[in-house]
Design an enzyme around this catalytic site. Structure first.
Site, mmCIF file in Angstrom:
data_model
loop_
_atom_site.group_PDB
_atom_site.id
_atom_site.type_symbol
_atom_site.label_atom_id
_atom_site.label_comp_id
_atom_site.label_asym_id
_atom_site.label_seq_id
_atom_site.Cartn_x
_atom_site.Cartn_y
_atom_site.Cartn_z
ATOM 1 N N GLU A 99 0.835 -1.198 0.000
ATOM 2 C CA GLU A 99 0.000 0.000 0.000
ATOM 3 C C GLU A 99 0.874 1.254 0.000
ATOM 4 O OE1 GLU A 99 -2.601 1.393 -0.608
ATOM 5 O OE2 GLU A 99 -4.274 0.974 0.706
ATOM 6 N N ASP A 103 -4.725 4.740 6.048
ATOM 7 C CA ASP A 103 -5.381 5.906 6.634
ATOM 8 C C ASP A 103 -6.415 5.410 7.666
ATOM 9 O OD1 ASP A 103 -5.969 8.720 6.668
ATOM 10 O OD2 ASP A 103 -7.637 8.387 5.314
ATOM 11 N N PHE A 152 -2.624 15.583 4.777
ATOM 12 C CA PHE A 152 -2.810 15.000 3.447
ATOM 13 C C PHE A 152 -1.513 15.153 2.654
ATOM 14 C CE2 PHE A 152 -4.263 14.467 -0.868
ATOM 15 C CZ PHE A 152 -5.140 13.405 -0.735
HETATM 16 P P1 IMP Z 1 -8.044 3.817 3.995
HETATM 17 O O1 IMP Z 1 -8.973 2.763 3.521
HETATM 18 O O2 IMP Z 1 -8.810 4.945 4.664
HETATM 19 O O3 IMP Z 1 -6.919 3.325 4.858
HETATM 20 O O4 IMP Z 1 -7.487 4.521 2.704
HETATM 21 C C1 IMP Z 1 -6.276 4.257 2.118
HETATM 22 C C2 IMP Z 1 -6.219 4.935 0.767
HETATM 23 O O5 IMP Z 1 -6.687 6.311 0.858
HETATM 24 C C3 IMP Z 1 -4.800 5.045 0.264
HETATM 25 O O6 IMP Z 1 -4.427 3.900 -0.499
HETATM 26 C C4 IMP Z 1 -4.845 6.297 -0.584
HETATM 27 O O7 IMP Z 1 -5.298 5.993 -1.872
HETATM 28 C C5 IMP Z 1 -5.886 7.171 0.094
HETATM 29 N N1 IMP Z 1 -5.248 8.167 0.989
HETATM 30 C C6 IMP Z 1 -5.342 8.221 2.329
HETATM 31 N N2 IMP Z 1 -4.635 9.277 2.821
HETATM 32 C C7 IMP Z 1 -4.078 9.882 1.746
HETATM 33 C C8 IMP Z 1 -3.196 11.027 1.602
HETATM 34 O O8 IMP Z 1 -2.774 11.708 2.553
HETATM 35 N N3 IMP Z 1 -2.831 11.340 0.324
HETATM 36 C C9 IMP Z 1 -3.241 10.619 -0.759
HETATM 37 N N4 IMP Z 1 -4.053 9.547 -0.663
HETATM 38 C C10 IMP Z 1 -4.463 9.176 0.589
#
Ligand code: IMP
Length: 179
Positions: A99, A103, A152
């Site tokens: 990954e 997040d 971000f």
């Molecule tokens: P999660 O399911 O919330 O853990 O999301 C993970 C995905 O969200 C990552 O693979 C990214 O595509 C996107 N994402 C989360 N935070 C960021 C960030 O700060 N910048 C860019 N993409 C992010």
């Protein structure tokens, strides 16, 4: 530095150095298990990280890619839809999910469940970045490049509206870029 960036968090050299360390740690762990993992990169953000990491693996590893999206709206629900599935069977295999950033943790939780349902023997996660403060589900990545605060970020595969993925470093955009 790109004109839209406020600051660089991790340079190309820092990322490469950390990938060397991660590669060594992953190689030692899988060698000790007597196994070679199938690396599964989640499109599209993981591509630059996967490309750097695999150079530093001392394993007979293979890799494949998957593209998934959450079903509803912008908020991650954990219910994922497969846009592109794997070309390789994962039955009985040790999977290492790759990954760009973890997040809320919902994506890796859902993909790990999917892999277990498809008969994977083990599923671990390696992520370039981790934002532990943002976690909404109890999920940890076994291998983390860098932990970051709730900010971000873009670059090295990560986007804002599909832009900035090609930058060779990870950074934060100027505030005005979000207006
Ligand atoms: P999660 O399911 O919330 O853990 O999301 C993970 C995905 O969200 C990552 O693979 C990214 O595509 C996107 N994402 C989360 N935070 C960021 C960030 O700060 N910048 C860019 N993409 C992010």
């Amino acid at each position: 530095m790109n004109k839209d960036m406020k600051k660089i968090l991790f340079s190309e050299d820092q990322i490469r150095s950390r990938c060397i360390e991660l590669g060594r740690q992953i190689s030692d762990d899988y060698t000790a298990m007597g196994s070679s993992p199938l690396l599964v990169g989640l499109l599209r953000g993981s591509v630059p990280f996967m490309a750097e990491l695999i150079k530093h693996l001392d394993l007979d590893a293979q890799y494949d890619f998957m593209d998934v999206t959450s079903y509803a709206g912008t908020k991650s629900t954990g219910d994922i839809k497969i846009i592109k599935d794997l070309d390789t069977s994962i039955e009985g295999k040790d999977i290492l999910l790759v990954e760009d950033i973890v997040d809320t943790g919902r994506t890796i939780k859902a993909v790990k469940e999917l892999m277990h349902n498809k008969g994977a023997r083990s599923v671990k996660v390696v992520t370039l970045l981790d934002k532990p403060e943002r976690r909404e589900v109890e999920e940890v990545a076994e291998y983390v490049g860098f932990e970051i605060a709730n900010e971000f970020v873009v670059g090295f595969g990560m986007d804002f509206d599909q832009r900035y993925r090609c930058l060779p470093y990870v950074g934060v955009l100027k505030d005005e870029m979000y207006q």
